[in-house]
Scaffold this active site. Sequence first.
Site, PDB file in Angstrom:
ATOM      1  N   HIS A   1      34.894 -39.024 -18.033  1.00  0.00           N
ATOM      2  CA  HIS A   1      34.672 -40.207 -18.872  1.00  0.00           C
ATOM      3  C   HIS A   1      33.624 -39.922 -19.951  1.00  0.00           C
ATOM      4  O   HIS A   1      33.964 -39.757 -21.119  1.00  0.00           O
ATOM      5  CB  HIS A   1      34.251 -41.392 -17.992  1.00  0.00           C
TER       6      HIS A   1
ATOM      7  N   HIS B   1      33.276 -39.856 -24.700  1.00  0.00           N
ATOM      8  CA  HIS B   1      32.144 -40.365 -25.489  1.00  0.00           C
ATOM      9  C   HIS B   1      31.393 -39.249 -26.218  1.00  0.00           C
ATOM     10  O   HIS B   1      31.238 -39.283 -27.443  1.00  0.00           O
ATOM     11  CB  HIS B   1      31.182 -41.127 -24.581  1.00  0.00           C
TER      12      HIS B   1
END
Length: 820
Positions: free
Chosen positions: A476, A481
């Site tokens: 993730h 990101h």
Amino acid sequence: MTANPTTIEKIDSAVSPQDNWLPAFSTPISPEDTNPKTAFSASLIVEDLDNCNPTIYLALVRSLQIPSGFGTVGALLVRLVWPQGRRGATSDNSIYLESLLLQDTTAEEKEKVIIPIHSYLFDEQGTRVFFSARGYITQNTPAALVPYRAADLEVTQGLRTSISEDGSTPPVTPYTPKDRVYDYDVYNDLGGDPKVPDFQRPNLGGAQLPYPRRIKTGRPLNPGTDTESKPDTSQPYLPKNELFTPIREQGFGGNVFKNVALSAISVIRTLGRRGADFDDYQDVYSWFKTNPAASMENTPGAAAITRSRHSGFRWPSPAVANGRPDMWRSDEEFGRQVLAGQNPVTVSALSSLDGTAFSSKNVPRELTGGTPLEVLVAEAAKDLDSCHVFQLDYTNVFEDYIEKVAKTHENRVLYGVRCLLFSNSQGKVLPVAVELTRKKGEPPEVFTPLDGPGIWTLAKVFVAGNDSSTHQVVSHWLRTHAVVEAFIIASRRQLSLAHPINRLLQKHTTYTLQINSLARVALVNAGGIIERAFTPGNYSMEMGAKCYAAAWTFENQALPNDLVARGMAVEDSAAPFAGVRLLNSIADYPYATDGLQLWAIMEDWVSDYVNLYYENDEQVLQDAEIVAWWEDIQTKAHADIKTGWPILDGRVSLARILTTIIYVASAHHAAVNFGQYDFSGLLLNRSSKIRKQFPEKVSAEYKLLAAGADYDKIEKMVLSYVSGPVDYATVLAVIEVLSSHDDKEAYLGAPDAWVLDDAAKQRYLKFAEDLAAFEQDIAVRNANSDLINRCGDYVVPYTLLIPSSEGGVTRRGVPNSISI
């Protein structure tokens, strides 16, 4: 681009705005005119300046008339000048313009020219340049626009404060929101007070701990250190264009991570249960009932805060707990979630037993369909398409931190863990063995279902614990990101707003820098939510850096390449999508099936778009901005990764590179983010923290778990290994927010304000149509009873890659960008 600021003649600023005019003046530039200074100046009149939203102006311009014979408008010079005695309603005196409409009122067909703005304006910025809807690759830029295009990029590179004559001086650090500066920095901002040893963290980025680069703030270093000082406000520096709009702020407040964490702890204190363990499984299930804050259920974070004020609070029930709450205990559900859960991107084929502790001696053939494990692995090595054994491998990096976590944190246990999975004749992928390494260098222990129900359940809990940490820190945060932030910086620095590729990427980069900067303040920082609630604790981000150095390459972020690299697919030109085909034994791999079709749709759209602007491969190589952009990504944005970079040699490779970035920013992020509440929301299914050592085989606890007769005691024992109520409530509060969509979210295929060329619009409509058909295909697959990983009793349908969604926690929807 050039290191020497471009020289531009001073802009004519003689026009003085009147009170009823928008406080700005503009100077259109005609590409046909080699002397833009001769272009006219005019003021922009708005419909109703007094009654409009004071912080955001959305297409309020009535018109700006173009003189007869002016020629094609290629750009507009805009400077914010507030009328005398009148300032902006915002604290920084900025305004936001979405677009401007220019109209030739003398022409027979009343030609209209749209100038996309999508920007805040400050009076301190001097003159800004905005280009018409028609995009230009670098070498096709009309001569009159060349210096303005170059100068504007120099602003974003920090070489000058504005494109005005007097703006060649670089901005002063630390930067402020009016400064549109994009530069790279290492992660030297994660630690807390440098005087407190427990809150010191190593810098990420560089030879020792490779990592993607973040945006530079220009803040000074802490005295005597190489770490960055903390900002004066909760929002670190970002150009204001990267911040949430006021409308978006209503859904996701700037302090959302802090608020939900505090509210979760408040919940526990209200119940008087701080520090207590759960009594039994039913005690966990009792947390899930109807939400009393029904009127606030679509406001992420607010519901958690409201619940904290009621002693009888209840959380929304996660999908994995619906219908059959104990489904999490089944091997079928464990294996299904490997392929269709919140982290379906780590499983890999096993074609060698080297480095593992598995053998037919500790994994009997009755667990592998009657065939010895060595035979299955040998067959896979000969012909990968015949592979039936797979693994979740959380060993190498984890083993390096076993002792560090034990010394630093009480009540946290980190092991090296590997899970062996077998795909049987019914197409079910089942866990059949778990390898646990208690200490690096010591022989691992292997556990199987034959060791007893309690021991096997606990072994799977340890696998899920490592998977949870890997999911949050690597799959993730790192792979979406952090990686995308570095791409965004390169794009802002090297691609002009006039460049069609910049415009293609715009919607896929919205809000990402802000959500990341907020995460570095409250989520991934020292003492943040990740460190407090997940097993690796203080070493979470450092371990992520080790994973980045060991395994990340740009080429393998492309889904087809990723699947082939993990041994889950083989190249096949006859395959329906993306030129790869899933292995026969895992043809029912929902994430990969849906992902490959979505990838193919994206790549078709991106290829069509690229071919609109580049007539041949040579034009790609001659585009100075594109070449500089790709070089920036490799040598600055991801400077620590020296291999695995595709060669930019033409239109096909450019389209592939762009599709990879877009897929990661949209589909990959959606797949690993928006299912968090429905899978990790049930503690028993996926705990973020492991608190106790796995029992020794000679212990009484081991024998009781292995016997499996006293279910009440077994439940109490298992619960003593996973997160307690405080950590669990904290995680629930956070993942409810992270899994939620804003009501105004922009999804794949939604109208694109940056696609304005008529030919591009037509192709984009085809893209949207393909996505709508894709949604129908997913619905058909989810209704197919032969696909047991996505259809059946108590099976959670795989919907995470369905492009559209409503607001709230929906377990579907692919936003254009990483905006939460």
